[in-house]
Design a protein around this motif. Sequence first.
Motif, PDB file in Angstrom:
ATOM      1  N   VAL A   1       0.845  -1.202   0.000  1.00 14.17           N
ATOM      2  CA  VAL A   1       0.000   0.000   0.000  1.00 14.17           C
ATOM      3  C   VAL A   1       0.879   1.250   0.000  1.00 14.17           C
ATOM      4  CG1 VAL A   1      -1.658   1.345   1.358  1.00 14.17           C
ATOM      5  CG2 VAL A   1      -1.992  -1.128   1.053  1.00 14.17           C
ATOM      6  N   SER A   2       1.933   1.236   0.801  1.00 11.69           N
ATOM      7  CA  SER A   2       2.876   2.356   0.830  1.00 11.69           C
ATOM      8  C   SER A   2       3.554   2.534  -0.524  1.00 11.69           C
ATOM      9  CB  SER A   2       3.929   2.123   1.912  1.00 11.69           C
ATOM     10  OG  SER A   2       4.881   3.154   1.934  1.00 11.69           O
ATOM     11  N   ALA A   3       3.849   1.413  -1.207  1.00 10.60           N
ATOM     12  CA  ALA A   3       4.485   1.490  -2.529  1.00 10.60           C
ATOM     13  C   ALA A   3       3.552   2.153  -3.540  1.00 10.60           C
ATOM     14  CB  ALA A   3       4.880   0.096  -3.007  1.00 10.60           C
TER      15      ALA A   3
ATOM     16  N   ASN B   1     -14.244  -6.970   3.616  1.00 12.40           N
ATOM     17  CA  ASN B   1     -12.867  -7.358   3.923  1.00 12.40           C
ATOM     18  C   ASN B   1     -12.033  -7.519   2.666  1.00 12.40           C
ATOM     19  OD1 ASN B   1     -13.408  -7.315   6.636  1.00 12.40           O
ATOM     20  ND2 ASN B   1     -13.240  -9.518   6.958  1.00 12.40           N
ATOM     21  N   ARG B   2     -12.608  -8.127   1.632  1.00  9.88           N
ATOM     22  CA  ARG B   2     -11.850  -8.316   0.393  1.00  9.88           C
ATOM     23  C   ARG B   2     -11.553  -6.978  -0.291  1.00  9.88           C
ATOM     24  NH1 ARG B   2     -15.173 -10.572  -2.863  1.00  9.88           N
ATOM     25  NH2 ARG B   2     -16.884 -11.219  -1.484  1.00  9.88           N
ATOM     26  N   TYR B   3     -12.415  -5.995  -0.044  1.00 13.14           N
ATOM     27  CA  TYR B   3     -12.213  -4.651  -0.592  1.00 13.14           C
ATOM     28  C   TYR B   3     -11.178  -3.859   0.200  1.00 13.14           C
ATOM     29  CZ  TYR B   3     -13.460   0.111  -2.130  1.00 13.14           C
ATOM     30  OH  TYR B   3     -13.426   1.394  -2.635  1.00 13.14           O
ATOM     31  N   ARG B   4     -10.821  -4.314   1.381  1.00 15.68           N
ATOM     32  CA  ARG B   4     -10.022  -3.513   2.305  1.00 15.68           C
ATOM     33  C   ARG B   4      -8.693  -3.042   1.712  1.00 15.68           C
ATOM     34  NH1 ARG B   4     -10.995  -3.136   7.581  1.00 15.68           N
ATOM     35  NH2 ARG B   4     -12.196  -5.079   7.519  1.00 15.68           N
ATOM     36  N   VAL B   5      -7.979  -3.910   0.997  1.00 16.34           N
ATOM     37  CA  VAL B   5      -6.696  -3.497   0.421  1.00 16.34           C
ATOM     38  C   VAL B   5      -6.897  -2.396  -0.613  1.00 16.34           C
ATOM     39  CG1 VAL B   5      -4.810  -4.226  -1.097  1.00 16.34           C
ATOM     40  CG2 VAL B   5      -5.375  -5.579   0.910  1.00 16.34           C
ATOM     41  N   LEU B   6      -7.918  -2.515  -1.451  1.00 18.53           N
ATOM     42  CA  LEU B   6      -8.185  -1.453  -2.410  1.00 18.53           C
ATOM     43  C   LEU B   6      -8.581  -0.173  -1.670  1.00 18.53           C
ATOM     44  CD1 LEU B   6      -8.440  -0.367  -5.247  1.00 18.53           C
ATOM     45  CD2 LEU B   6     -10.721  -1.386  -5.396  1.00 18.53           C
ATOM     46  N   ARG B   7      -9.382  -0.285  -0.621  1.00 15.25           N
ATOM     47  CA  ARG B   7      -9.753   0.893   0.161  1.00 15.25           C
ATOM     48  C   ARG B   7      -8.504   1.584   0.718  1.00 15.25           C
ATOM     49  NH1 ARG B   7     -14.148   2.883   2.453  1.00 15.25           N
ATOM     50  NH2 ARG B   7     -15.434   1.041   2.021  1.00 15.25           N
ATOM     51  N   GLU B   8      -7.620   0.802   1.305  1.00 13.22           N
ATOM     52  CA  GLU B   8      -6.413   1.370   1.891  1.00 13.22           C
ATOM     53  C   GLU B   8      -5.509   1.968   0.818  1.00 13.22           C
ATOM     54  OE1 GLU B   8      -4.652  -1.737   4.233  1.00 13.22           O
ATOM     55  OE2 GLU B   8      -6.206  -1.633   5.787  1.00 13.22           O
ATOM     56  N   THR B   9      -5.473   1.331  -0.349  1.00 13.01           N
ATOM     57  CA  THR B   9      -4.647   1.836  -1.441  1.00 13.01           C
ATOM     58  C   THR B   9      -5.187   3.161  -1.965  1.00 13.01           C
ATOM     59  OG1 THR B   9      -4.003  -0.427  -2.064  1.00 13.01           O
ATOM     60  CG2 THR B   9      -3.720   1.287  -3.728  1.00 13.01           C
TER      61      THR B   9
ATOM     62  N   ASP C   1      -7.020   5.336  -0.325  1.00 13.50           N
ATOM     63  CA  ASP C   1      -6.773   6.355   0.698  1.00 13.50           C
ATOM     64  C   ASP C   1      -5.317   6.792   0.698  1.00 13.50           C
ATOM     65  OD1 ASP C   1      -9.409   6.397   1.534  1.00 13.50           O
ATOM     66  OD2 ASP C   1      -9.084   5.056   3.248  1.00 13.50           O
ATOM     67  N   ALA C   2      -4.398   5.823   0.561  1.00 16.34           N
ATOM     68  CA  ALA C   2      -2.975   6.148   0.568  1.00 16.34           C
ATOM     69  C   ALA C   2      -2.592   7.003  -0.638  1.00 16.34           C
ATOM     70  CB  ALA C   2      -2.148   4.860   0.590  1.00 16.34           C
ATOM     71  N   VAL C   3      -3.110   6.651  -1.816  1.00 19.55           N
ATOM     72  CA  VAL C   3      -2.812   7.409  -3.026  1.00 19.55           C
ATOM     73  C   VAL C   3      -3.337   8.843  -2.897  1.00 19.55           C
ATOM     74  CG1 VAL C   3      -3.447   7.629  -5.471  1.00 19.55           C
ATOM     75  CG2 VAL C   3      -2.599   5.447  -4.581  1.00 19.55           C
ATOM     76  N   LYS C   4      -4.516   8.987  -2.339  1.00 14.32           N
ATOM     77  CA  LYS C   4      -5.115  10.309  -2.239  1.00 14.32           C
ATOM     78  C   LYS C   4      -4.416  11.203  -1.208  1.00 14.32           C
ATOM     79  CE  LYS C   4      -9.434  11.142  -2.944  1.00 14.32           C
ATOM     80  NZ  LYS C   4      -9.316  11.796  -4.265  1.00 14.32           N
ATOM     81  N   GLU C   5      -3.561  10.630  -0.386  1.00 15.86           N
ATOM     82  CA  GLU C   5      -2.741  11.447   0.508  1.00 15.86           C
ATOM     83  C   GLU C   5      -1.756  12.319  -0.274  1.00 15.86           C
ATOM     84  OE1 GLU C   5      -0.757   8.900   3.265  1.00 15.86           O
ATOM     85  OE2 GLU C   5      -2.622   8.124   4.142  1.00 15.86           O
ATOM     86  N   VAL C   6      -1.358  11.837  -1.465  1.00 18.11           N
ATOM     87  CA  VAL C   6      -0.331  12.554  -2.231  1.00 18.11           C
ATOM     88  C   VAL C   6      -0.816  12.978  -3.614  1.00 18.11           C
ATOM     89  CG1 VAL C   6       1.553  11.384  -1.025  1.00 18.11           C
ATOM     90  CG2 VAL C   6       0.649  10.377  -3.134  1.00 18.11           C
ATOM     91  N   TRP C   7      -2.019  12.590  -3.977  1.00 18.18           N
ATOM     92  CA  TRP C   7      -2.530  12.815  -5.338  1.00 18.18           C
ATOM     93  C   TRP C   7      -3.884  13.496  -5.271  1.00 18.18           C
ATOM     94  CZ3 TRP C   7      -1.005  12.720 -10.243  1.00 18.18           C
ATOM     95  CH2 TRP C   7      -1.966  12.652 -11.260  1.00 18.18           C
TER      96      TRP C   7
END
Length: 338
Positions: A142-144, A191-199, A201-207
């Motif tokens: 997710v950080s990547a 739960n299966r959506y969780r990784v996409l949700r986190e991704t 959110d992480a992308v939108k921190e910088v984009w």
Amino acid sequence: MATLFESIKFGEVTLRNRIVMSPMCMYSCPEGDGRVQDWHLVHYPTRAVGGAGLIIVEATAVQPEGRISNEDLGIWEDGQIEGLGRLTDLIKQHGAAAGIQLAHAGRKSETDGDIFAPSAIAFNDRYKEPKEMTTEDIRATVSAFREAARRAKKAGFDVIELHGAHGYLLNEFLSPLSNRRTDEYGGSAENRYRVLRETIDAVKEVWDGPLFVRVSASDWTDGGMGPDDYVPMARWMKEQGVDFIDVSSGAVVPARIESYPGYQVPFSETIRSGAGIATGAVGMIAEPEHAEEIVRNGRADLVLLGRELLRDPYWPRRAANVLGAEVEAPVQYERGWK
């Protein structure tokens, strides 16, 4: 004016028409360093000259182990920004917006070394068995994605698309056929959506630009995902600030797919109407009249062309001639386009 040639706006980015070059792997980094080559600098800008509204650069790996092949384009280190920046400059010089698909191949990686997936299940006998990702692995990935988005912004891209389709990592988490986890990343749809949700959110921190997601709206297999299953997920994406769903299908497990022109368009319609979000149609769309019908009748907001733009970089000009639309020719080509 044909609807196909009407502009459309996503955030602060305006596309000159509804024609998009779909991301397609070029496997053209022979040194294995993921850096832009002369091929990319010719291939993509040519389609911008040809008149596409948006060029989405191929699946670009956010981690070295996330490449589909050792020859994939990459965005996992800052040293790759310069070449990508040169590429975006060339695309935008010719009137198209520049997009990039951020990707991780998951269990469909054919790179050297270990590969990773939600569950330790190989795609088929031709692929290696992946390692099941730990929570720490997931956090690192997710950080990547977040760091890749930061680099994409620095390189000048207008649009980011997250690759959540075709059996690659994010798609593997979404589908119960490839995700057998029993922790917070498996089981229920949430739960299966969780990784996409986190991704996201992480992308939108910088984009802060337009954010697209490509999905495989059907697994074409009993027990797998279908378009109706993606409607609530598309609503979640919209709530998170995703602007557009690029609707493809298949490839999370081996399956027989009976394809024909427009066979995936109903999936786009289902998600568009069910989630109230802009969508794109893709898959064997080759004729201008067909593309026009799709957008004119509200079945999708954009039409993404893949192989047709490999065959004919100037397909948008041909479509304009067929549909009676006027498009501006590059000054250098005016004598040939009139």
